[in-house]
Design a protein around this motif. Structure first.
Motif: not given
Length: 411
Positions: A137, A170-171, A174-175
Motif C-alpha cells: 500500500e 487486494r485491500k 484499493d486503499a
C-alpha cells in the motif's frame, strides 16, 4: 539395465510439497484410451473440466488450461497483461517469488522487489513471514504516476511454508486507489488452502496440476478477471501459444487451438470429482488438520518452523529448520536412504538450513505419522538433540482431533 522403479518393497513415502502422491483412481483415469481432440466426445470432457476449474478457483470467469508446468502459467499471466518495459511490483516471500521475478526480468519487464527487511534466525526475514500488505500500500501510494502496472505475489510459498493473506493485498491496492493488476501464484495453494479468485479481487490466478489437484505435472492454469481480459487486448509482450484470446474463443465449445494433453484432462476430471464431491470446505479443513498435527510434532522436537508468523502457517507443507551447523540436506539423505522417505530440500537462500514435509495430495493420518517417524529417526541418526517425541505428539493430536468426515468416498 535402467529401472524406473527405485523402491522395490512397500510404498515410497513421497512427502515433498509437490508433485504430490497421485490417487490410484486418478492414475486409472489417465490410462483411458486417447480420443480425437476434435471430436464430440472431447468437447464434453473439455466443457466439464473448464466448469470444474471455475468451481475450484471459485470464479465465474474464464480459466485457461495449458499443457505446461506452473512456470508456463507464470509466463502466460505476464505476457497476456503487460508490455515491454512495464513496471511490475513483486513481493519476495521465498524462492518461488524470487524465480517469478527472474522470469519477469527475462521477459523485459522492469521488476521491482519488495521484501521485509533484515534477517531472522540467520535467514532473510521475508522468507519467514507472509506478504506485508501495508508495504505494498505504501509503495503504491508513492506511485502517483501509476507507472506500476501489476502487483505479483505468491499465495502459498512452497519453499518456506507461508500462506499469505491475498484479500489483504487486494485491500491494500484499493486503499492506495491504484489501478495495478493483481497477479497471484497459487500453484501449491489451489485445492489445498482456501482460495477465492473472484471474492478476493484477483486479476490473474496461476496454478498447476501437481500439488493440491493430486495430478502428475503437466497442466497449468490462468484464472482471469474481466479487467485482466481487457488488459490483454492492449498488452504488447510477444505471445502466441500462451495467448488467451484464441483459447477463450475455442473453449466456448470445449476445444483448444493447440493439441491438449487429453489423458491428463481425464485425470483432472477425476480429481475434480473427488475434490468437489467432498466439498472445498472439507478439503481445506482436512489439510489444515494435517498441518496442525505436523506443526505440533516439530514444536515437540524443539526445532524452529520456517514460517515464523502466527496465522500464516501453510496447510500444504511445514518447513523444519535444523540447528546451526547441521546440514539439512545431509539429514534428508539419511531419511531417504534409511527409510525410503523423500522430503523437500531447502531452496535458494535457505538451502542446507531447512527441509520441508509435505502434507497434501493422496495421503492420510497414518502416512503422515510414518513420515514424521522417519524424520525423527533421521534427525537422531544425524546427531540432532530433540526435546521430545514428535511422533507421540502427532499420534495424540490425530487421535484427539478426528476428521469431520471420511477422508475419501468410494471410487
Amino acid at each position: 539395465m535402467l529401472t524406473t522403479d527405485f523402491h522395490p518393497t512397500g510404498r515410497h513415502f513421497l512427502q515433498i510439497p509437490g508433485p504430490s502422491p497421485v490417487p490410484d483412481r486418478v492414475l486409472r483415469a489417465m490410462s483411458l484410451p486417447t480420443i480425437d481432440h476434435r471430436g464430440p466426445e472431447f468437447a464434453a470432457l473439455g466443457l466439464k473440466v473448464l466448469a470444474d476449474m471455475q468451481k475450484i478457483f471459485q470464479t465465474q470467469h474464464p480459466v485457461m488450461i495449458y499443457p505446461a508446468s506452473g512456470t508456463g502459467a507464470w509466463e502466460a499471466a505476464l505476457v497476456n497483461t503487460l508490455s515491454p518495459g512495464d513496471h511490475v511490483l513483486m513481493y519476495e516471500t521465498g524462492h518461488f517469488a524470487f524465480l517469478w521475478n527472474k522470469l519477469a526480468t527475462r521477459l523485459g519487464l522492469k521488476a521491482e522487489v519488495l521484501a521485509l527487511a533484515g534477517t531472522d534466525n540467520g535467514v532473510p526475514a521475508s522468507w519467514r513471514h507472509g506478504v506485508q500488505a501495508h508495504l505494498i500500500e505504501e509503495r503504491l501510494k508513492a506511485d502517483t504516476a501509476h507507472s506500476i502496472k501489476a502487483v505479483c505475489v505468491v499465495h502459498n510459498e512452497t519453499s518456506t511454508g507461508v500462506t499469505s493473506n491475498i484479500a489483504a493485498v487486494r485491500k491494500a491496492i484499493d486503499a492506495a486507489k491504484h489501478p495495478a493488476l493483481l497477479l497471484v501464484d497459487t500453484i501449491s495453494g489451489l485445492a489445498s488452502a482456501e482460495y477465492c479468485h473472484d471474492a478476493w479481487g484477483v486479476d490473474v490466478s496461476i496454478s498447476g496440476s501437481q500439488k493440491g489437484l493430486m495430478l502428475p505435472p503437466g497442466i497449468s492454469f490462468n484464472a482471469l478477471s474481466p479487467k485482466a481480459i481487457a488488459a490483454s487486448k492492449t498488452a504488447k509482450l510477444p505471445k502466441a501459444f500462451w495467448a488467451w484470446d484464441e483459447i477463450i474463443e475455442m473453449n466456448k465449445t470445449g476445444y483448444w487451438p493447440s493439441t491438449p494433453n487429453t489423458n491428463l484432462l481425464y485425470a483432472l476430471s477425476e480429481a475434480a470429482d473427488m475434490i468437489l464431491g467432498q466439498g472445498l470446505d472439507v478439503v481445506f479443513a482436512r489439510h489444515q488438520r494435517w498441518a496442525d498435527g505436523v506443526r505440533a510434532a516439530v514444536q515437540t522436537w524443539g526445532l524452529p518452523i520456517q514460517c515464523a508468523e502466527n496465522g500464516v502457517h501453510s496447510p500444504i507443507l511445514t518447513g523444519v529448520m535444523t540447528p546451526e551447523g547441521v546440514d539439512a540436506d545431509a539429514v534428508r539423505k539419511i531419511i531417504y536412504e534409511r527409510f525410503d522417505c523423500s522430503l523437500g530440500t531447502g531452496l535458494g537462500k535457505i538451502k542446507g538450513r531447512m527441509f520441508r514435509i509435505g502434507h497434501l495430495g493422496d495421503t492420510n493420518d497414518l502416512t503422515l505419522i510414518a513420515a514424521v517417524a522417519g524424520c525423527e529417526m533421521g534427525l537422531k541418526l544425524a546427531g540432532v538433540k530433540l526435546a521430545g517425541s514428535g511422533v507421540q505428539t502427532l499420534m495424540d493430536y490425530y487421535a484427539s482431533h478426528p476428521a469431520a468426515v471420511p477422508l475419501r468416498k468410494a471410487a
